[in-house]
Enzyme design. Structure first.
Site, PDB file in Angstrom:
ATOM      1  N   SER A 112      -8.524  -5.199  -9.462  1.00  0.00           N
ATOM      2  CA  SER A 112      -8.648  -3.945  -8.725  1.00  0.00           C
ATOM      3  C   SER A 112      -9.980  -3.907  -7.992  1.00  0.00           C
ATOM      4  CB  SER A 112      -8.573  -2.753  -9.674  1.00  0.00           C
ATOM      5  OG  SER A 112      -9.770  -2.655 -10.442  1.00  0.00           O
ATOM      6  N   ASP A 113     -10.042  -3.093  -6.957  1.00  0.00           N
ATOM      7  CA  ASP A 113     -11.350  -2.730  -6.428  1.00  0.00           C
ATOM      8  C   ASP A 113     -12.000  -1.805  -7.440  1.00  0.00           C
ATOM      9  OD1 ASP A 113     -13.554  -2.443  -4.787  1.00  0.00           O
ATOM     10  OD2 ASP A 113     -12.390  -1.992  -2.995  1.00  0.00           O
ATOM     11  N   TRP A 114     -13.303  -1.615  -7.312  1.00  0.00           N
ATOM     12  CA  TRP A 114     -14.077  -0.870  -8.300  1.00  0.00           C
ATOM     13  C   TRP A 114     -13.814   0.630  -8.144  1.00  0.00           C
ATOM     14  CZ3 TRP A 114     -14.185  -5.708  -8.277  1.00  0.00           C
ATOM     15  CH2 TRP A 114     -14.963  -6.475  -9.148  1.00  0.00           C
TER      16      TRP A 114
END
Length: 749
Positions: free
Chosen positions: A275-277
């Site tokens: 995932s992106d943060w």
């Protein structure tokens, strides 16, 4: 998902290199290596406890994770502990595509080599430049004890005001995918993992955490997804990073169609999806959709892939087999790239920064674009008195903000904190210590070169009148987390340029920008240079172009509009809502948390006609077209021939008819005869030629650019018949046209 019909795969060709990965033999070797890596990963996972599996599918955000691991936490983007008893390595993740990032100096005193912006690298149209830059920053990442680099941004430029345009690789899927693939391969040559991101349609920063990107399946396949597909084929990244936004109603990191139907089933991708943060919104839906790892867990509203995932597996909401699959994919990415068997060093290694600076300088030189040069004002041959004005050219060159920000070797002579805004917590207006003024003085020791600050307009006019040539440096800062609100140059620089041009007809403008800007002064100025954010050796590269030591060869990877109204959307969608909410929060600070931007749609009405295709479709003439770029010599094309049948191959002569050696970027655009579809870039070739030299160039068109995607098949369909081919200097050039007849053909998704 319903079982799909399969069609014979036609080898994907770009330029003269056919088939993903370089040919049938190479593709078979890649498949074999991936199969071996997956089998090995499965054997390792079979020995794990459930707790060990869970521990590998969510990672720490080091600045907020003190006390959560017994291992050293290096201030950086991410950290995942290993499993020593099974040989699973500890993973440390660093941003980003332009170098080993250290945005707000979390690691005191730690510097790295800063590449030019992604747009600058894309402007070279040279995969070798992209690969060399990736190999260089990847080596620094390993030397600094990182084994995952969050680089490989390939989101297409759909809007000229996107705050992250500078990180990405332009508006064309073939160019962006090719350059990203080369960059990723370069990073991974160091036996570390590179990601490709942000999957998909992270095309604006305004409301990036909540917006819903809407587009049809066929159009998405022909544009943004094609860029990702080519990048994955050519770079074979160990990981894919899903985006913040929604796509057609589902969050990117729990979008089963993208993560499973497209990425896994159609493209047979075997690495892991991170995932992106702060991009995870669920446990069960995200895991079952195809998300394999929650990154930077402290930035999510809760830790979704920790205890909640364990409970979901226990209840059967997420199967044990799916958990195993998540870990297998993670280990497969590590094994296949070499990161598993070559752990990052335990202590920092020595880095040859001097050699790496040359890589950054070469990339900047290759990507700087000469936009205009009336009367051959440039290069500055024999000029004795030069006025250099504005842009902090006495101190350094501008860089873009956000997660890609590198604290470069030599330091930051200018660094301005942000008082407010979405980027204020992790971005600063930062310059690299590479002064164009100093570099010009070193390159032209016999010239009298004066300097005037941009705020001294009267002094600038006086200096310009007294000089033989005036050079105005103009800047536009852009950053992750917020879009550029205007395409006009900030800080009254348009007025400054106009005033200087009136005082000195021989005025050149050097732009350091994150993307296109408006140029109301363009008719007054004979020479314009787009230097982008040129990296830590940008000053030397700019001086090389201005003096003629380097013959400019960059070409625009992005269209420059005459006005915002020419773009599909004249301003960031949702910006009015955001500004209203920010005003309410400022007026009621005690209740600021109540004013949150809600999800809103962004309709991509242009579909697959991104960038230059939109301009052709709407019959709009831009300020400068995609592919445009001048040289200090002249290139001509001739004797063009096109061969059709099962593939399209175009051959033609490229001649340097001028007096200097230089590099040209020959571009091939194609459309089906009789179609109202805009022409598409189907191939390109960068060619280096001596004065008077001619080379025969052969370009084999990328078949998916010739095709249309049909979701009902599903797959690609090349309609049989006649195709028109332009051998061109840019996307608007139609002077040399040929035709070929292609056989009908279908290809798998």
């Amino acid at each position: 998902m319903a079982k799909k019909l399969r069609f014979a795969l036609v080898a994907s060709c770009a330029l003269t290199v056919c088939a993903p990965g370089g040919g049938a033999a190479q593709t078979a070797a890649n498949t074999s290596a991936t199969t071996q890596a997956r089998s090995r990963a499965e054997a390792i996972v079979a020995k794990m406890t459930r707790d060990e599996k869970i521990a590998l599918v969510h990672g720490l955000f080091p600045p907020m994770a003190e006390g959560k691991t017994d291992n050293e936490l290096i201030p950086s983007a991410g950290h995942i502990d290993g499993i020593p008893r099974l040989g699973v390595p500890l993973v440390r993740e660093t941003d980003a595509s332009l170098g080993v990032a250290n945005q707000v100096e979390q690691r005191k005193g730690d510097v790295a080599t800063a590449l030019p912006s992604g747009l600058a690298t894309a402007a070279s149209f040279d995969p070798d430049i992209a690969r060399a830059g990736g190999a260089m920053i990847g080596s620094e990442a390993r030397a600094k004890r990182f084994n995952v680099m969050l680089g490989g941004g390939v989101n297409l430029t759909r809007d000229p005001w996107n705050g992250r345009n500078f990180e990405y690789l332009g508006e064309d899927p073939l160019l962006a995918g090719t350059m990203a693939g080369a960059h990723i391969a370069g990073i991974q040559s160091n036996r570390i993992v590179s990601t490709v991101k942000h999957f998909a349609l992270n095309s604006q920063e305004t409301g990036r955490m909540v917006l819903d990107a809407r587009i049809g399946e066929d159009a998405l396949r022909e544009s943004d997804l094609l860029a990702f597909q080519i990048a994955i084929e050519k770079g074979r990244p160990g990981s894919v990073m899903c985006a913040y936004n929604k796509i057609n109603g589902d969050w990117a990191c729990e979008n089963a169609h993208l993560l499973t139907d497209v990425l896994r089933d159609d493209w047979d991708y075997r690495g892991w999806v991170m995932s992106d943060w702060g991009a995870v919104h669920s446990t069960v839906k995200a895991a079952n959709a195809g998300l394999d790892q929650e990154s930077g867990q402290e930035l999510d509203k809760r830790i979704y892939f920790g205890p909640p995932l364990e409970q979901a597996v226990e209840s059967g909401a997420v199967s044990e087999a799916r958990l195993d699959q998540m870990v297998v994919r993670y280990l497969t990415g590590l094994i296949e790239t070499g990161a598993y068997d070559t752990p990052a060093p335990k202590t920092a290694q020595k880095i040859d920064y001097a050699a790496h600076a040359k890589v950054a300088e070469r990339a900047a030189e290759a990507g700087i674009v000469l936009l205009k040069n009336i009367g051959d004002l440039l290069p500055l041959d024999g000029v004795r008195k030069i006025a250099v004005i504005g842009g902090h050219a006495d101190k350094g060159v501008l860089s873009g903000g956000g997660s890609s920000q590198v604290r470069s070797v030599g330091g930051a002579p200018i660094e301005i904190p942000l008082a407010s805004g979405a980027a204020s917590s992790f971005a600063r207006i930062t310059y690299h210590a590479s002064s164009p003024l100093r570099a010009l003085r070193q390159a032209m020791p016999n010239a009298q070169i004066t300097w005037v600050d941009q705020q001294d307009v009267e002094g600038a006019k006086k200096a310009a009148r007294e000089a033989d040539v005036a050079i105005v440096f103009a800047v536009q800062w852009a950053t992750e987390a917020q879009d550029v609100e205007s395409l006009s140059l900030p800080y009254h620089q348009d007025a400054l340029i106009s005033a200087v041009a009136e005082a000195q007809p021989k005025t050149a403008v050097v732009l350091e920008t994150g993307g296109p800007v408006l140029m109301p002064w363009i008719e007054k100025v004979p020479a314009v240079v787009e230097a982008w954010y040129p990296g830590q050796r940008g000053g030397q590269a700019i001086a090389g172009i201005l003096t003629g030591r380097v013959n400019p060869s960059g070409h625009l990877p992005i269209t420059f509009p005459k006005s915002p109204s020419q773009a599909p959307r004249p301003e960031p969608v949702g910006l009015d809502r955001l500004n209203s909410l920010e005003a309410q929060a400022a007026a009621n600070p005690a209740d600021a948390s109540d004013y949150q931007l809600q999800s809103f749609p962004v309709d991509y009405v242009e579909g697959s006609d991104v960038g230059y295709r939109w301009y052709e479709k709407t019959e709009a003439t831009p300020l400068f077209p995609f592919g445009h770029g001048l040289s200090y010599t002249r290139f001509t094309y001739g004797d063009a021939k096109a061969m059709g049948g099962k593939s399209l191959t175009v051959s033609f002569d490229v001649t340097n008819s001028g007096g200097r050696a230089g590099a040209d970027v020959a571009q091939v655009y194609v459309k089906r005869a009789g179609s109202d579809m805009p022409m598409r870039l189907a191939g390109f070739r960068r060619v280096m030629l001596k004065p008077g030299e001619t080379k025969r160039v052969t370009v084999t068109a990328e078949p998916r650019v010739l095709a249309e995607y049909d979701h009902n098949m599903p797959g690609w369909r090349i309609a049989g018949g006649d195709y028109r081919v332009a051998i061109a200097h840019d996307a608007a050039d139609r002077d040399l046209m040929v035709e070929a007849t292609l056989d009908p053909m279908t290809m798998k998704p």
